[in-house]
Enzyme design. Structure first.
Site, PDB file in Angstrom:
ATOM      1  N   CYS A   2       0.825  -1.205   0.000  1.00 38.53           N
ATOM      2  CA  CYS A   2       0.000   0.000   0.000  1.00 38.53           C
ATOM      3  C   CYS A   2       0.859   1.254   0.000  1.00 38.53           C
ATOM      4  CB  CYS A   2      -0.882   0.033   1.236  1.00 38.53           C
ATOM      5  SG  CYS A   2      -1.907  -1.406   1.429  1.00 38.53           S
ATOM      6  N   ARG A  30       5.287   0.198  -5.945  1.00 34.94           N
ATOM      7  CA  ARG A  30       5.263  -0.596  -4.713  1.00 34.94           C
ATOM      8  C   ARG A  30       4.361  -1.830  -4.843  1.00 34.94           C
ATOM      9  NH1 ARG A  30       6.492   2.650   0.168  1.00 34.94           N
ATOM     10  NH2 ARG A  30       5.010   1.399   1.337  1.00 34.94           N
ATOM     11  N   TRP A  75      -2.958  -2.588  -1.429  1.00 34.52           N
ATOM     12  CA  TRP A  75      -2.575  -3.985  -1.714  1.00 34.52           C
ATOM     13  C   TRP A  75      -3.378  -4.809  -0.724  1.00 34.52           C
ATOM     14  CZ3 TRP A  75      -0.137  -8.150   0.740  1.00 34.52           C
ATOM     15  CH2 TRP A  75       0.397  -9.133  -0.108  1.00 34.52           C
ATOM     16  N   ASN A  99      -1.853   2.097   5.869  1.00 32.07           N
ATOM     17  CA  ASN A  99      -0.964   0.989   5.489  1.00 32.07           C
ATOM     18  C   ASN A  99      -0.742   0.126   6.719  1.00 32.07           C
ATOM     19  OD1 ASN A  99      -0.675   2.285   3.077  1.00 32.07           O
ATOM     20  ND2 ASN A  99       1.559   2.520   3.198  1.00 32.07           N
ATOM     21  N   GLY A 100      -0.646  -1.199   6.518  1.00 31.20           N
ATOM     22  CA  GLY A 100      -0.365  -2.083   7.647  1.00 31.20           C
ATOM     23  C   GLY A 100      -1.555  -2.973   7.951  1.00 31.20           C
ATOM     24  N   GLU A 461      17.647 -17.941  -7.049  1.00 33.28           N
ATOM     25  CA  GLU A 461      17.312 -16.581  -7.471  1.00 33.28           C
ATOM     26  C   GLU A 461      16.771 -16.576  -8.907  1.00 33.28           C
ATOM     27  OE1 GLU A 461      16.724 -13.891  -6.219  1.00 33.28           O
ATOM     28  OE2 GLU A 461      16.972 -12.406  -7.812  1.00 33.28           O
ATOM     29  N   LYS A 465      13.095 -15.214  -9.897  1.00 35.05           N
ATOM     30  CA  LYS A 465      12.901 -14.147 -10.886  1.00 35.05           C
ATOM     31  C   LYS A 465      11.899 -14.582 -11.948  1.00 35.05           C
ATOM     32  CE  LYS A 465      14.157 -11.422  -9.547  1.00 35.05           C
ATOM     33  NZ  LYS A 465      14.812 -10.821  -8.410  1.00 35.05           N
ATOM     34  N   GLU A 468       8.350 -14.700 -10.520  1.00 33.50           N
ATOM     35  CA  GLU A 468       7.802 -13.385 -10.193  1.00 33.50           C
ATOM     36  C   GLU A 468       7.193 -12.681 -11.390  1.00 33.50           C
ATOM     37  OE1 GLU A 468      11.288 -11.481  -8.255  1.00 33.50           O
ATOM     38  OE2 GLU A 468       9.816 -10.938  -6.744  1.00 33.50           O
ATOM     39  N   HIS A 484      18.089 -36.984  -5.320  1.00 34.02           N
ATOM     40  CA  HIS A 484      17.383 -37.269  -4.053  1.00 34.02           C
ATOM     41  C   HIS A 484      15.897 -36.919  -4.157  1.00 34.02           C
ATOM     42  CE1 HIS A 484      21.182 -38.225  -2.250  1.00 34.02           C
ATOM     43  NE2 HIS A 484      21.672 -37.062  -2.657  1.00 34.02           N
ATOM     44  N   LYS A 583       6.653  -4.032  -3.988  1.00 32.64           N
ATOM     45  CA  LYS A 583       8.080  -3.710  -3.926  1.00 32.64           C
ATOM     46  C   LYS A 583       8.568  -3.658  -2.480  1.00 32.64           C
ATOM     47  CE  LYS A 583      11.954  -2.569  -5.907  1.00 32.64           C
ATOM     48  NZ  LYS A 583      12.671  -3.706  -6.530  1.00 32.64           N
TER      49      LYS A 583
HETATM   50  C1  AGP Z   1      12.727  -9.581  -5.407  1.00 35.43           C
HETATM   51  O1  AGP Z   1      12.663  -9.711  -6.792  1.00 35.43           O
HETATM   52  C2  AGP Z   1      11.447  -9.717  -4.755  1.00 35.43           C
HETATM   53  N1  AGP Z   1      10.515  -8.744  -5.190  1.00 35.43           N
HETATM   54  C3  AGP Z   1      11.417  -9.978  -3.273  1.00 35.43           C
HETATM   55  O2  AGP Z   1      11.764 -11.310  -3.065  1.00 35.43           O
HETATM   56  C4  AGP Z   1      12.295  -9.085  -2.375  1.00 35.43           C
HETATM   57  O3  AGP Z   1      13.640  -9.389  -2.576  1.00 35.43           O
HETATM   58  C5  AGP Z   1      11.920  -9.319  -0.902  1.00 35.43           C
HETATM   59  O4  AGP Z   1      10.592  -8.935  -0.716  1.00 35.43           O
HETATM   60  C6  AGP Z   1      12.818  -8.555   0.040  1.00 35.43           C
HETATM   61  O5  AGP Z   1      12.770  -7.203  -0.211  1.00 35.43           O
HETATM   62  P1  AGP Z   1      13.857  -6.211   0.370  1.00 35.43           P
HETATM   63  O6  AGP Z   1      15.157  -6.520  -0.289  1.00 35.43           O
HETATM   64  O7  AGP Z   1      13.349  -4.849   0.016  1.00 35.43           O
HETATM   65  O8  AGP Z   1      13.914  -6.438   1.835  1.00 35.43           O
END
Ligand code: AGP
Length: 588
Positions: A2, A30, A75, A99-100, A461, A465, A468, A484, A583
């Site tokens: 949010c 965000r 959000w 927010n929260g 990673e 990616k 996401e 395994h 974000k």
């Molecule tokens: C990264 O591509 C993601 N959007 C997500 O995993 C992110 O790395 C995670 O939410 C942590 O965010 P930060 O680095 O702002 O703490």
């Protein structure tokens, strides 16, 4: 997650609607799923919309005018993505944005309903509105009402409120959710991050937990604690880095940010001289982070143990505090966070601070962000603002900081570090080849990423990616773990991406590739000029320049980011704002 923006126009009569919408547009990165604004004009007027801010913009007419207002990107947490649940949440004479998460909202809602308050949304936020209303009815001033309601709430909140009968005043309060007050030449602002306010503000004040602020058009800004005692808060200049973030020639921020990496890395190396005494007397290292930043921490664990000989553990920050961990004396605690606002990472730092005397180091990309402020020492990645939800340049810049610490006693490797930006430029030149290879992946509904040693976190990673932004189901595994269990997934359809730089573990990874080739045919190998000859000609390859083995995690991240990017382009997803993601993850 949010986003919040609130504005008091400089002069009575200045219309703040266009600026509120611009603020919401700057908050779009965000992540959100509905948006709304409310202004005080002819009474309180509100417009809300599901989906993009562009939808909201389309609903606003010239008739909506006000010189004080609030705006929000939501959000969804409590209640579906509907217009009724979008913020601002309002009554006849109070409007709020939040927010929260209010953890005790159910009991508060029950009490309020038994007193006759009628709820129009499914949100936890609405209890705040009715509690404020109830305080006003008892005769409290808006300031007193905010303070009384603050004490009734459990959970996390940044709340901004406006009151029809106090039409020159915005009030805001913060508890574990970022809130920043901005001072422009004439107008005043409040936002969930400095980016929301950037082109209008000359100075900002970072609110702290427990703060309430009253902003008045002519009387100025006053900060209080919950006892309504006045408190002083420092003003900071707004950095130009926050201003005018544009995509330029690129179709997406993500591609721009992938291509920014050589410079982001160069700047991060330049700005972060490491004081070698930092590690004096340290017997353990603990690394706390989430998501992509956690993967950076996993790489750092390899480096710290191998080169500093310090036992290191890396923990998912969202799990850490709930297992009541014991923190040994002389542990150096790192948090890694691009945004510096991730609630779980912040809470993990707070746990360390309340349960030990250990020093805390934040690695963050956002100046004065919450994790930076909560830590003893900060290393800033100099990646510049990262707008794409998928972290790319911030990740490789995090690795640079962690490498600089790991190799601070090794002049040879510190020298080699300076070659990385040029090698990254060479890797980026392979983008057209990677784009072709991405077709293999974008046609599939699953993908597997495999790597050994330091390439294992990079496999995780790469899979994250891809998930996401393309929504293709992807999993990363340690290549040695294949037999395994995960090998059961191999058929002649599923693409398997191997990270296979030449060096210590090359032959072992090669054997794993043979095991997969014996059962499937969709293997893609990412290797280097020394390794490429070892693979049959019919295996798809991305051949990177040969790099000092320790730095392979940085270089090999680049083709994985490009694979995810091009696969998402080929699938037509919303790359910079992938569905459901945010974000800054500011709730648990
Ligand atoms: C990264 O591509 C993601 N959007 C997500 O995993 C992110 O790395 C995670 O939410 C942590 O965010 P930060 O680095 O702002 O703490």
């Amino acid at each position: 997650m949010c986003g919040i923006v609130g504005i008091i126009g400089g002069e009575k009569g200045t219309n703040v609607v266009p600026e509120l919408i611009r603020g919401l547009e700057r908050l779009e990165y965000r992540g959100y799923d509905s948006a709304g604004i409310a202004v005080i004009g002819n009474g309180i007027e509100r417009i809300r919309s599901v989906g993009k801010v562009a939808n909201l913009r389309g609903k606003i007419t010239d008739a909506m005018v006000g010189d004080l207002g609030i705006g929000h990107t939501r959000w969804a947490t409590h209640g579906k993505v509907t217009e009724d649940n979008a913020h601002p949440i309002m009554s006849k004479d109070v409007a709020i944005i939040h927010n929260g998460i209010i953890e005790n909202f159910k009991s508060l809602r029950f009490i309020l309903q038994t007193e006759g308050y009628v709820f129009e949304s499914e949100t936890d936020t609405e209890v705040i509105l009715h509690l404020l209303q109830r305080e006003l009815l008892k005769g409290s001033s808006p300031r007193q009402a905010m303070s009384n309601v603050f004490k009734m709430l459990d959970g996390t909140f940044a709340v901004v409120a406006m009151f029809l009968h106090f039409s020159d005043t915005l009030l805001a309060m913060r508890h574990k959710s970022s809130l920043i007050v901005g001072l422009g030449k004439e107008s005043m602002y409040v936002g969930s991050d400095a980016g929301a306010l950037s082109d209008s503000c000359e100075e900002v004040v970072y609110m702290e937990d427990g703060d309430i602020v009253e902003m008045h058009r002519t009387d100025g800004i006053v900060f209080f604690n919950t006892e309504l005692e006045e408190i002083k808060r420092r003003r900071h200049g707004v950095t130009s880095a926050l201003v005018n973030i544009e995509k330029g020639e690129y179709p997406h921020f993500m591609l721009k940010e992938i291509k920014d990496q050589p410079n982001a890395i160069r700047n991060t190396i330049l700005h972060n001289g490491i004081d070698k005494t930092l590690l004096d007397g340290i017997s353990n290292i603990l690394i706390l982070a989430c998501g992509t930043s956690y993967h950076a921490g996993m790489v750092a664990k390899y480096w710290f143990e191998k080169y500093l000989k310090i036992p290191s553990i890396v923990e998912i920050a969202s799990e850490f505090r709930y297992r009541s961990p014991v923190i040994q004396e002389h542990t150096l605690v790192f948090s890694i966070s691009q945004s510096g606002e991730t609630l779980d990472t912040l809470a993990a730092i707070e746990y360390v601070r309340s349960n030990s005397n250990c020093s805390t180091i934040a690695v963050a990309n956002v100046k004065n962000s919450a994790t930076a402020r909560a830590s003893d020492i900060v290393f800033y990645t100099q990646a510049g603002v990262e707008m794409g939800v998928a972290s790319t340049k911030a990740f490789t810049a995090q690795l640079i900081i962690l490498a600089s610490i790991s190799f601070c006693h090794n002049d040879f490797l510190m020298d080699k570090l300076k070659e990385i930006p040029t090698l990254c430029e060479d890797a980026l030149d392979l983008a057209p080849e990677v784009e072709k290879i991405a077709h293999i992946i974008s046609k599939s509904n699953n993908a597997i990423y495999l790597g050994r040693g330091m390439m294992y976190p990079i496999a995780l990673e790469g899979a994250l990616k891809l998930k996401e932004i393309s929504y293709i189901h992807a999993e990363g595994f340690a290549a040695g773990e294949m037999k395994h269990g995960p090998i059961a997934l191999i058929d002649d359809q599923v693409p398997v991406i191997f990270l296979c730089p030449s060096g210590e573990l090359f032959e072992k990874t090669l054997s794993n590739i043979q095991e997969v080739l014996a059962r499937g045919k969709n293997v893609i190998v990412i290797t280097d000029s020394n390794g490429e000859m070892a693979f049959p000609p019919d295996v798809a390859k991305i051949v990177l320049p040969t790099i000092q083995a320790e730095f392979a995690p940085i270089l090999y991240s680049i083709p994985l980011q490009l694979i995810a990017y091009y696969a998402a382009v080929q699938r037509g997803t919303d790359i910079d704002r992938p569905r459901n993601l945010a974000k800054s993850v500011t709730v648990e």
